[in-house]
Design a protein around this motif. Structure first.
Motif, PDB file in Angstrom:
ATOM      1  N   LEU A  51     -13.102 -19.721  18.152  1.00 22.05           N
ATOM      2  CA  LEU A  51     -12.186 -19.012  17.258  1.00 22.05           C
ATOM      3  C   LEU A  51     -11.191 -20.003  16.677  1.00 22.05           C
ATOM      4  N   LYS A  52     -11.241 -20.180  15.365  1.00 27.29           N
ATOM      5  CA  LYS A  52     -10.342 -21.107  14.683  1.00 27.29           C
ATOM      6  C   LYS A  52      -9.369 -20.287  13.835  1.00 27.29           C
ATOM      7  N   PHE A  53      -8.090 -20.316  14.213  1.00 26.84           N
ATOM      8  CA  PHE A  53      -7.134 -19.459  13.522  1.00 26.84           C
ATOM      9  C   PHE A  53      -6.091 -20.254  12.740  1.00 26.84           C
ATOM     10  N   THR A  54      -5.644 -19.624  11.660  1.00 26.99           N
ATOM     11  CA  THR A  54      -4.548 -20.138  10.853  1.00 26.99           C
ATOM     12  C   THR A  54      -3.421 -19.123  10.915  1.00 26.99           C
ATOM     13  N   ALA A  55      -2.252 -19.548  11.378  1.00 27.64           N
ATOM     14  CA  ALA A  55      -1.119 -18.631  11.537  1.00 27.64           C
ATOM     15  C   ALA A  55      -0.185 -18.724  10.336  1.00 27.64           C
ATOM     16  N   VAL A  56      -0.068 -17.622   9.620  1.00 30.63           N
ATOM     17  CA  VAL A  56       0.807 -17.522   8.443  1.00 30.63           C
ATOM     18  C   VAL A  56       1.432 -16.128   8.470  1.00 30.63           C
ATOM     19  N   GLY A  57       2.242 -15.803   7.503  1.00 28.72           N
ATOM     20  CA  GLY A  57       2.740 -14.442   7.397  1.00 28.72           C
ATOM     21  C   GLY A  57       1.602 -13.491   7.059  1.00 28.72           C
ATOM     22  N   THR A  58       1.768 -12.216   7.367  1.00 25.11           N
ATOM     23  CA  THR A  58       0.693 -11.247   7.106  1.00 25.11           C
ATOM     24  C   THR A  58       0.305 -11.220   5.632  1.00 25.11           C
ATOM     25  N   GLY A  59       1.276 -11.338   4.736  1.00 23.22           N
ATOM     26  CA  GLY A  59       0.966 -11.345   3.309  1.00 23.22           C
ATOM     27  C   GLY A  59       0.020 -12.482   2.952  1.00 23.22           C
TER      28      GLY A  59
END
Length: 272
Positions: A51-59
């Motif tokens: 699982l490769k995730f990018t954390a940003v705001g929901t928008g």
């Protein structure tokens, strides 16, 4: 012949590696709290999927889904999520967990908020020009905060001097509010992470909590293969089904910092 065979093996290996990667866009709180860092190795051990995730705001996460940049979303802005599904960008919205939002302020001004409800606290911030720091990044937290201002004042006080938008994530915004001895609005999970970083002695403390309007719901959404033909819908759905399974929900419920539970699993109880 050997070179051709070797090339074929390398190509097959590369294809297999690609098939075991699942890309996710998620809100900063699932990353800042350490929840996803804890989930990644557990999920890979169980499924072989990285699982490769990018954390940003929901928008921004929803925009990544619209742009076909990721396979799955893990976000917390119900209204925006429902619009995402209605417009055909997502397949299904699955309830995962919740925590709540809290108002936090510098210790030096915390007494001002004593015995005030949510409405009175926000009205006082404006009336007394108390420095308020908003994320201003169209994240789930930002959407919620601005919705509260609108419900209380009829508008977001973006033109008022006391109100600043950082354009940054939650931990960064909390740190700015601490430096300026002001106030900000955060999810409880990220606040607990901030509290842990401060070794239990944070400059900002919770001054308002518990209002029924402050529930913070998280959901997982697979990106639609009709909109994004190359999306890995199979692995996206498998992850969504795991995170709402008994095993996934137990993992979330047992995830703690400073012996405090950061999220409450609610896949079995919430109706989206």
């Amino acid at each position: 012949m050997k070179k051709i065979l070797l090339s074929s093996m390398l190509l097959a290996s590369a294809m297999f590696a690609a098939d075991t990667d699942l890309t996710m866009a998620t809100t900063t709180s699932t990353a800042d709290t350490g929840l996803l860092d804890a989930i990644v190795p557990v999920y890979k051990a169980k499924t072989g999927v990285d699982l490769k995730f990018t954390a940003v705001g929901t928008g921004a996460a929803l925009k990544m889904g619209r742009n076909c940049d990721v396979d799955v979303l893990f976000v917390h802005s119900p209204k925006a999520e429902k619009e995402f599904i209605e417009k055909g960008y997502g397949v299904e919205r699955k309830a995962v967990m919740y925590n709540d939002f809290v108002l936090i302020a510098d210790k030096s001004i915390a007494d001002k908020f004593k015995d005030k409800d949510l409405k009175s606290a926000f009205e006082m911030i404006k009336a007394q020009n108390i420095k308020f720091f908003s994320r201003g990044d169209k994240s789930g937290t930002d959407n919620k905060e601005k919705g509260i201002w609108k419900s209380i004042l009829g508008e977001v006080p973006e033109k008022d001097g006391f109100y600043s938008q950082t354009g940054q994530g939650m931990i960064a915004t909390i740190n700015i509010a601490a430096e300026q001895k002001g106030v900000t609005f955060t999810d409880r999970g990220t606040y607990i992470k901030y509290e842990a970083n401060a070794k239990g002695n944070p400059d900002l403390v919770i001054v308002n909590e518990g209002d029924k309007a402050l529930k913070n719901f998280y959901s997982v959404i697979s990106v639609s293969p009709k909109h994004c033909p190359k999306t890995d819908i199979e692995n996206a759905d498998k992850f969504g089904n795991w995170i709402i399974s008994e095993e996934g929900q137990k993992f979330i419920g047992e995830f703690k910092l400073m012996d405090k539970q950061l999220f409450t699993p609610d896949a079995a109880t919430r109706k989206n």
